[in-house]
Design an enzyme around this catalytic site. Sequence first.
Site, PDB file in Angstrom:
ATOM      1  N   CYS A  28      -2.970  -5.924  29.285  1.00  0.00           N
ATOM      2  CA  CYS A  28      -1.624  -6.266  29.763  1.00  0.00           C
ATOM      3  C   CYS A  28      -0.572  -5.720  28.809  1.00  0.00           C
ATOM      4  CB  CYS A  28      -1.467  -7.783  29.873  1.00  0.00           C
ATOM      5  SG  CYS A  28      -2.708  -8.614  30.877  1.00  0.00           S
ATOM      6  N   ASP A  50      18.134   0.620  -7.997  1.00  0.00           N
ATOM      7  CA  ASP A  50      16.723   0.727  -7.602  1.00  0.00           C
ATOM      8  C   ASP A  50      16.565   0.986  -6.109  1.00  0.00           C
ATOM      9  OD1 ASP A  50      15.781   0.174 -10.190  1.00  0.00           O
ATOM     10  OD2 ASP A  50      16.005  -1.978  -9.863  1.00  0.00           O
ATOM     11  N   CYS A  63      -4.044 -10.374  28.017  1.00  0.00           N
ATOM     12  CA  CYS A  63      -5.009  -9.626  27.215  1.00  0.00           C
ATOM     13  C   CYS A  63      -4.383  -8.337  26.717  1.00  0.00           C
ATOM     14  CB  CYS A  63      -6.273  -9.324  28.022  1.00  0.00           C
ATOM     15  SG  CYS A  63      -5.997  -8.165  29.380  1.00  0.00           S
ATOM     16  N   ASP A 116      15.083  -4.599  -8.735  1.00  0.00           N
ATOM     17  CA  ASP A 116      16.013  -5.649  -8.339  1.00  0.00           C
ATOM     18  C   ASP A 116      17.452  -5.181  -8.262  1.00  0.00           C
ATOM     19  OD1 ASP A 116      16.463  -5.318 -11.093  1.00  0.00           O
ATOM     20  OD2 ASP A 116      17.157  -7.394 -11.278  1.00  0.00           O
ATOM     21  N   ASP A 123      10.621  -1.302 -12.374  1.00  0.00           N
ATOM     22  CA  ASP A 123      11.850  -1.149 -13.140  1.00  0.00           C
ATOM     23  C   ASP A 123      11.753  -2.061 -14.367  1.00  0.00           C
ATOM     24  OD1 ASP A 123      14.596  -0.490 -13.678  1.00  0.00           O
ATOM     25  OD2 ASP A 123      15.104  -2.476 -12.932  1.00  0.00           O
TER      26      ASP A 123
END
Length: 808
Positions: A44, A698, A41, A694, A493
């Site tokens: 724990c 960037d 649980c 990409d 971009d």
Amino acid sequence: MNTVIAKTERTQSHPPMRKRDEPPDMAPTQKVSLAVGGMTCAACQIRVQRALDKEPGILQASVNLMLKSAEVTYDPGTTTADSVRQAITQTGYEAEINSPDHTDQDEQAQQEQTQAEEFRSFRNKAIVSGILGVVAMVLSMPLMGSRPPHAHGGVTDPFMQWIMGWMTPVLTSFAPGLYELDKTWLSVFMLAMTIFVMTWAGRHFYTRAWAAFRHHSADMNTLVAVGTGAAFLFSLLATLAPEVFLSRAMAPELYYEAVIMIIALILTGNALESRAKRQTSAALRKLMTLQPRTARIIRDGRERQIPVEDMRTGDMVLVRPGERIPVDGTLIAGTSAVDESMLTGESMPVDKRPGDRLIGGTMNTTGAFQYYATTLGTDSVLSRIVHLMREAQGSRAPIQKLADRVSGIFVPVVLSLAIATFMVWFVMVDTAPAIRALVASVSALIIACPCAMGLAVPTAVMVATGKGAELGVLIKGGEALQRASQVTTIVMDKTGTLTEGQPAVTEILSAPGTTHSAKEILRLVASVESSSEHPLGQAIVRHAATRKYSLFPVHTFQAMTGRGAIGMVEGRKVAVGNHALMSELDIQTNAIQQDVERFAREGKTPVYVAIDGIVEALIAIADPLKASSLEVVARLHRMGYQVTMLTGDHQRTAEAVASMAGITRVVAGVLPEGKVAEITRLQSAGEVIAMVGDGMNDAPALAQADIGIAMGAGSDIAIEASDVTLMRNDLRAVGSAIGLARQTMKTMKQNLFWAFIYNIVGIPVAAGILFPIWDIMLSPILASAAMAFSSVSVVTNSLRLRMWSPEN
């Protein structure tokens, strides 16, 4: 990673990119992955988490209840992996260090096997306990029916009273001999059944509760053990010394059937929960089955079929129609269409020709071909995806901290409330106070459920990351999901993100008065750009190659980040780039300014060419807009997001491209550091930023943004700096990623709400708060059923994310 294996991994002290909230660079650290056994649980999980947080030398720790694992980053100069393991075992839980020899696929397979065994164990124990529980309830009918009303005062378990009301006539008709059995022997037989169920089916409740007690703690097992233990001891006293109750004009109430049914129902809930948790990793399980076990290769001039594990880089692999590609590689002979949908989410097969990249695990649909194996084992695309998904599913979302704080005090508070419930009932009730107090306090203990709080967030994260992978979106964990759901502005971009990223030269204009021919200018410029990786530079090189122009050797090449490039070619200084580069070199451009404006209005990027300090030509490069860009931007606007385009391109060109894409906010002519500055400015204005890019340039902006989204076809540095990676070069996946994050956050909040409300309402009702008003009192058996299904409801709600689609 619920496996008995060890894995230590050295991490780099200076990663290529760092989020702005991360700590500064430090000495080399090590990372260890551990399988943690015995956690049931949220309490724990919190106990293990706190133990690790207090351990000297541990820099970061993440404990996952779903995976029953811990990921720990530590300083090897201060502590060791074994010390980390001991810190966990000292809290009363089992811990094993995962082996570095095991791959993520090995660990996932072992985890699947362990979960399957856990489910079978819970299921079998629940079935046996349930059958014995029904038998115990039937046998308890004569014991209840034989008591005069004034003896028990109507305080028998209300659920059992209801059962007795409709079962007694049935038993009297069909099994009249049952009521003639000796009541003492019936009690002893039920005692034996109860002991069997408690020591076999429910053994782990009591052993783990005892272990927690020895370590001065408490968890869900404590609540179950105390509740059923109290009912059992009460019944045992009534069996062995009934005169204690008879002397007080009370019937010696027995609750054996309640103890057995409580254990049976909780085990049923555990089994259903275990099964549902296995379904949360269904997407990961599918990915692991993609790679074939064998490959057909040509080695030493002979065709042979070998296990994938025996393959070597450079092997020539043969693939026929309908076969899966065994490992990553480069196609060298033949053509085909390859189904990459399981990895990229792209529904249509992708055409492959010689020179194209192939991904292991994808399906060859039509032609036969040969290819060279390039990346194997843990370096393959499939293995990296599996690794990222396992890390993501083991991560924690910040919203989990709320549940952690409550879970840390939950069990002690419930125990205190149960004691208070017993005292109030014992003091305030005149008729059979001990029995009423017992029923109310046991019900309060049993109905309490910290498990639902512990599962509310991790289950949603696991299902969402798996769903994202199906859509071709790799999400790096719960924190990324939560941040993505809070985004207000999306910054994109231009080149390679909104556009195809395949720019082409459309026109070369010689400046007035130039003495160089167009061919000579192109050869000189292409020679310089042959050393550049910029998409515009590569477009110029391709343009020269299509005309079969030979290139000159380049000396003293210098890349001017965000501006262009400079090189010495044939004794001449050639500068190629944008207006910023020309200004920096103090080169006049007035003679071609009108052509620059014309190119910009047409959405073309003007590239200046200067030779020995004089502008000699202007090259127009166009990068067509992606077919999906306009659709995606419109969808993001409908979803309520502001969309901004950031680019280093000319202002007029950027505005033309933005207009075609439906974007009104444009920031043009910015270098990589300018992109970071613009994102910082937006953040200071209260915006939560998602950056989509990409390229290598960037990466700083992706790292600065609240959530970085990298196109899968982009550079490795951009992907490393991002929080979300799109596996296909399709901008529509941006909307899918953001939409999925929003739905996941909604699911997390729903789970936490119902987990809290269940306990806030359920515990007082079980304690008997409604009894003075409506004479309603909750049976311990019904309380156990509610507790068992509370966790199941949370997991089931998370599983609904599997049905989510971008069109929702």
